[in-house]
Design a protein around this motif. Structure first.
Motif, short mmCIF file in Angstrom:
data_model
loop_
_atom_site.label_atom_id
_atom_site.label_comp_id
_atom_site.label_asym_id
_atom_site.label_seq_id
_atom_site.Cartn_x
_atom_site.Cartn_y
_atom_site.Cartn_z
N ILE A 81 0.87 -1.18 0.00
CA ILE A 81 0.00 0.00 0.00
C ILE A 81 0.90 1.22 0.00
N LEU A 82 0.78 2.04 -1.05
CA LEU A 82 1.65 3.20 -1.22
C LEU A 82 1.04 4.48 -0.67
N LYS A 83 -0.24 4.72 -0.99
CA LYS A 83 -0.91 5.96 -0.60
C LYS A 83 -2.39 5.71 -0.34
N ILE A 84 -2.94 6.55 0.50
CA ILE A 84 -4.37 6.57 0.74
C ILE A 84 -4.80 8.02 0.61
N HIS A 85 -5.74 8.30 -0.29
CA HIS A 85 -6.25 9.66 -0.50
C HIS A 85 -7.70 9.72 -0.04
N GLY A 86 -8.10 10.86 0.51
CA GLY A 86 -9.49 11.02 0.90
C GLY A 86 -9.73 12.29 1.68
N SER A 87 -10.90 12.38 2.25
CA SER A 87 -11.25 13.56 3.05
C SER A 87 -10.46 13.54 4.36
N TYR A 88 -10.31 14.71 4.94
CA TYR A 88 -9.55 14.81 6.19
C TYR A 88 -10.17 13.94 7.28
N ASP A 89 -11.48 14.02 7.43
CA ASP A 89 -12.13 13.28 8.51
C ASP A 89 -11.90 11.78 8.39
N SER A 90 -12.04 11.25 7.18
CA SER A 90 -11.83 9.81 6.98
C SER A 90 -10.38 9.42 7.21
N LEU A 91 -9.47 10.18 6.62
CA LEU A 91 -8.06 9.82 6.75
C LEU A 91 -7.54 10.03 8.16
N PHE A 92 -8.05 11.03 8.86
CA PHE A 92 -7.59 11.21 10.23
C PHE A 92 -7.94 9.99 11.08
N LYS A 93 -9.11 9.43 10.88
CA LYS A 93 -9.49 8.23 11.63
C LYS A 93 -8.54 7.07 11.33
N ILE A 94 -8.18 6.92 10.06
CA ILE A 94 -7.22 5.87 9.68
C ILE A 94 -5.85 6.18 10.28
N TRP A 95 -5.42 7.44 10.20
CA TRP A 95 -4.12 7.86 10.75
C TRP A 95 -4.05 7.53 12.25
N LYS A 96 -5.09 7.92 12.95
CA LYS A 96 -5.10 7.71 14.41
C LYS A 96 -5.15 6.23 14.76
N ASP A 97 -5.93 5.46 14.02
CA ASP A 97 -6.09 4.04 14.31
C ASP A 97 -4.85 3.23 13.93
N SER A 98 -4.23 3.54 12.79
CA SER A 98 -3.15 2.69 12.28
C SER A 98 -1.75 3.24 12.43
N PHE A 99 -1.61 4.55 12.67
CA PHE A 99 -0.27 5.14 12.66
C PHE A 99 0.09 5.88 13.94
N ASN A 100 -0.82 6.67 14.49
CA ASN A 100 -0.47 7.48 15.65
C ASN A 100 -1.69 7.63 16.56
N ARG A 101 -1.79 6.79 17.53
CA ARG A 101 -2.96 6.76 18.42
C ARG A 101 -3.14 8.01 19.26
N VAL A 102 -2.11 8.83 19.40
CA VAL A 102 -2.22 10.05 20.20
C VAL A 102 -2.32 11.31 19.33
N ALA A 103 -2.62 11.13 18.06
CA ALA A 103 -2.71 12.27 17.13
C ALA A 103 -3.83 13.22 17.55
N ASP A 122 -0.62 14.37 5.00
CA ASP A 122 -0.60 15.79 4.66
C ASP A 122 -1.70 16.14 3.66
N LYS A 123 -1.91 17.44 3.55
CA LYS A 123 -2.95 17.97 2.67
C LYS A 123 -2.42 18.10 1.25
N ASN A 124 -3.26 17.71 0.29
CA ASN A 124 -2.93 17.88 -1.11
C ASN A 124 -3.01 19.36 -1.43
N LYS A 125 -2.01 19.90 -2.02
CA LYS A 125 -1.95 21.34 -2.30
C LYS A 125 -2.92 21.78 -3.40
N GLU A 126 -3.36 20.83 -4.24
CA GLU A 126 -4.22 21.16 -5.37
C GLU A 126 -5.71 21.12 -5.06
N ASN A 127 -6.10 20.41 -3.98
CA ASN A 127 -7.52 20.30 -3.66
C ASN A 127 -7.69 20.08 -2.16
N GLU A 128 -8.87 19.76 -1.75
CA GLU A 128 -9.17 19.60 -0.32
C GLU A 128 -8.88 18.19 0.21
#
Length: 135
Positions: A81-103, A122-128
Protein backbone atom coordinates in the motif's frame (compact mmCIF):
# COMPACT_ATOMS: atom_id res chain seq x y z
CA UNK A 1 34.09 -1.79 12.39
CA UNK A 2 31.81 -4.64 13.48
CA UNK A 3 29.12 -2.12 14.45
CA UNK A 4 29.22 -0.53 10.99
CA UNK A 5 28.95 -3.89 9.24
CA UNK A 6 26.07 -4.94 11.52
CA UNK A 7 24.30 -1.65 10.87
CA UNK A 8 24.70 -2.05 7.10
CA UNK A 9 23.31 -5.58 7.25
CA UNK A 10 20.25 -4.60 9.30
CA UNK A 11 19.67 -1.17 7.69
CA UNK A 12 17.13 -2.45 5.10
CA UNK A 13 15.30 -4.47 7.75
CA UNK A 14 14.94 -1.45 10.02
CA UNK A 15 13.14 0.59 7.38
CA UNK A 16 10.98 -2.20 6.03
CA UNK A 17 9.87 -3.12 9.51
CA UNK A 18 8.44 0.36 10.02
CA UNK A 19 5.56 -0.14 7.63
CA UNK A 20 3.03 -2.91 8.24
CA UNK A 21 1.55 -2.28 4.79
CA UNK A 22 4.23 -3.74 2.55
CA UNK A 23 4.91 -7.26 1.32
CA UNK A 24 1.35 -8.33 2.10
CA UNK A 25 -0.25 -11.44 0.73
CA UNK A 26 -3.58 -11.07 -1.05
CA UNK A 27 -5.73 -11.93 1.97
CA UNK A 28 -3.87 -9.58 4.30
CA UNK A 29 -4.08 -6.77 1.73
CA UNK A 30 -7.87 -7.12 1.40
CA UNK A 31 -8.25 -7.38 5.19
CA UNK A 32 -6.32 -4.13 5.70
CA UNK A 33 -8.35 -2.32 3.02
CA UNK A 34 -11.58 -3.47 4.69
CA UNK A 35 -10.28 -2.36 8.10
CA UNK A 36 -9.49 1.11 6.67
CA UNK A 37 -13.06 1.37 5.37
CA UNK A 38 -14.50 0.23 8.72
CA UNK A 39 -12.28 2.66 10.62
CA UNK A 40 -13.73 5.63 8.73
CA UNK A 41 -17.22 4.71 10.02
CA UNK A 42 -18.60 5.57 6.58
CA UNK A 43 -20.31 2.98 4.43
CA UNK A 44 -18.00 3.48 1.43
CA UNK A 45 -18.90 1.40 -1.59
CA UNK A 46 -16.26 0.11 -3.96
CA UNK A 47 -16.56 2.12 -7.15
CA UNK A 48 -13.88 0.82 -9.42
CA UNK A 49 -11.02 -1.52 -8.96
CA UNK A 50 -8.56 -1.17 -11.76
CA UNK A 51 -5.77 -3.65 -11.16
CA UNK A 52 -3.93 -2.42 -14.25
CA UNK A 53 -3.52 0.94 -12.54
CA UNK A 54 -3.33 -0.49 -9.02
CA UNK A 55 -6.01 1.74 -7.54
CA UNK A 56 -9.05 0.92 -5.40
CA UNK A 57 -11.70 3.65 -5.22
CA UNK A 58 -14.52 3.80 -2.71
CA UNK A 59 -17.38 6.31 -2.82
CA UNK A 60 -19.52 7.51 0.06
CA UNK A 61 -23.09 6.81 -1.16
CA UNK A 62 -24.37 9.81 0.84
CA UNK A 63 -21.83 12.20 -0.69
CA UNK A 64 -20.42 11.24 -4.09
CA UNK A 65 -17.66 13.85 -3.76
CA UNK A 66 -16.28 11.92 -0.77
CA UNK A 67 -13.96 9.38 -2.38
CA UNK A 68 -11.41 7.20 -0.61
CA UNK A 69 -8.63 6.00 -2.90
CA UNK A 70 -6.01 3.38 -2.07
CA UNK A 71 -2.97 3.23 -4.34
CA UNK A 72 -0.99 0.01 -4.23
CA UNK A 73 1.53 -2.01 -6.17
CA UNK A 74 1.98 -5.70 -6.64
CA UNK A 75 5.36 -7.27 -7.17
CA UNK A 76 6.98 -10.66 -6.64
CA UNK A 77 7.22 -10.04 -2.87
CA UNK A 78 3.53 -9.18 -2.40
CA UNK A 79 1.15 -6.24 -2.24
CA UNK A 80 2.33 -2.82 -1.02
CA UNK A 81 0.00 0.00 0.00
CA UNK A 82 1.65 3.20 -1.22
CA UNK A 83 -0.91 5.96 -0.60
CA UNK A 84 -4.37 6.57 0.74
CA UNK A 85 -6.25 9.66 -0.50
CA UNK A 86 -9.49 11.02 0.90
CA UNK A 87 -11.25 13.56 3.05
CA UNK A 88 -9.55 14.81 6.19
CA UNK A 89 -12.13 13.28 8.51
CA UNK A 90 -11.83 9.81 6.98
CA UNK A 91 -8.06 9.82 6.75
CA UNK A 92 -7.59 11.21 10.23
CA UNK A 93 -9.49 8.23 11.63
CA UNK A 94 -7.22 5.87 9.68
CA UNK A 95 -4.12 7.86 10.75
CA UNK A 96 -5.10 7.71 14.41
CA UNK A 97 -6.09 4.04 14.31
CA UNK A 98 -3.15 2.69 12.28
CA UNK A 99 -0.27 5.14 12.66
CA UNK A 100 -0.47 7.48 15.65
CA UNK A 101 -2.96 6.76 18.42
CA UNK A 102 -2.22 10.05 20.20
CA UNK A 103 -2.71 12.27 17.13
CA UNK A 104 -4.55 15.56 17.64
CA UNK A 105 -7.07 16.27 14.85
CA UNK A 106 -7.18 20.03 15.35
CA UNK A 107 -3.39 20.37 15.49
CA UNK A 108 -2.77 18.32 12.33
CA UNK A 109 -5.45 20.18 10.37
CA UNK A 110 -3.95 23.52 11.43
CA UNK A 111 -0.33 22.59 10.67
CA UNK A 112 -1.27 20.78 7.45
CA UNK A 113 0.76 17.61 7.99
CA UNK A 114 2.00 14.99 10.44
CA UNK A 115 4.69 12.34 10.28
CA UNK A 116 5.24 9.10 12.11
CA UNK A 117 8.39 7.17 11.25
CA UNK A 118 8.53 7.05 7.46
CA UNK A 119 4.81 7.76 7.01
CA UNK A 120 3.37 11.19 6.27
CA UNK A 121 -0.19 12.52 6.54
CA UNK A 122 -0.60 15.79 4.66
CA UNK A 123 -2.95 17.97 2.67
CA UNK A 124 -2.93 17.88 -1.11
CA UNK A 125 -1.95 21.34 -2.30
CA UNK A 126 -4.22 21.16 -5.37
CA UNK A 127 -7.52 20.30 -3.66
CA UNK A 128 -9.17 19.60 -0.32
CA UNK A 129 -8.12 15.95 -0.20
CA UNK A 130 -5.50 14.60 2.19
CA UNK A 131 -2.99 11.79 1.73
CA UNK A 132 -1.25 9.19 3.86
CA UNK A 133 1.95 7.99 2.19
CA UNK A 134 5.28 6.38 2.89
CA UNK A 135 8.34 8.59 2.69
Amino acid sequence: MKKIITLLIFYPLIFTAQSPFIKLDSLKFHHIVRSFIQTTQIQYQENKRDTDWNVCRFINPNNEKDILTIVFERDHEGWNILKIHGSYDSLFKIWKDSFNRVADAKNIRQIGFATKGRTRFDKNKENEYWCISSL
